[in-house]
Design a protein around this motif. Structure first.
Motif: not given
Length: 154
Positions: A129-137, A139-154
């Motif tokens: 998915s796109c969320g596997e590599w696109i940063p949630m925030k 400009g923050d390419s070293s921060g959480q990806t969309i997938a990581q952010s969503i999974e950490s808040h589920s």
């Protein structure tokens, strides 16, 4: 439009002002150009037209994937199926990325119409998915990806 540089065979540096990005948000264009994963995605694409389509598609994908993430979070928080904002469209949509983004958008709408937020979640957090590599925030390419952010808040 970017061209292949001199004798080296290396692509010319892509610029946010290149015509392929006309109509897309400049801040997202800059973010994608600076993103190491995006750079890696285009590194081996030798054909200028294919590379330009890929650059344009990645910008659009960053926007749409974040819109899907925001829609999912809203749906989860409110219990109400979300409305998607209209996506920005480049002045000159390039193929095959334009078709890809049209299909992505149709899938997002279909997933929202399913009535099950987990279907939308899977679309943006699943393997490939796109969320596997696109940063949630942005400009923050070293921060959480969309997938990581969503999974950490589920």
């Amino acid at each position: 439009m970017p061209v292949v540089a001199g004798c080296s065979g290396e692509p010319a540096k892509i610029e946010p002002t290149d015509s392929i990005f006309a109509g897309l948000p400049n801040e997202t264009v800059k973010e994608v150009i600076d993103n190491p994963k995006a750079q890696k995605n285009v590194a081996d694409v030798k054909d200028v037209e294919s590379r330009n389509s890929l650059w344009q598609g990645m910008v659009r994908n960053f926007i749409e994937c974040r819109a899907a993430a925001k829609a999912y979070q809203s749906w989860k928080n409110t219990g109400q199926p979300p409305q998607l904002p209209p996506p920005p469209v480049p002045k000159t949509p390039l193929q095959p990325s334009d078709s890809d983004m049209s299909n992505f958008r149709k899938d997002m709408i279909k997933n929202i119409q399913s009535g099950d937020p987990q279907i939308l979640k899977k679309m943006i957090t699943g393997t490939g998915s796109c969320g596997e590599w696109i940063p949630m925030k942005p400009g923050d390419s070293s921060g959480q990806t969309i997938a990581q952010s969503i999974e950490s808040h589920s």
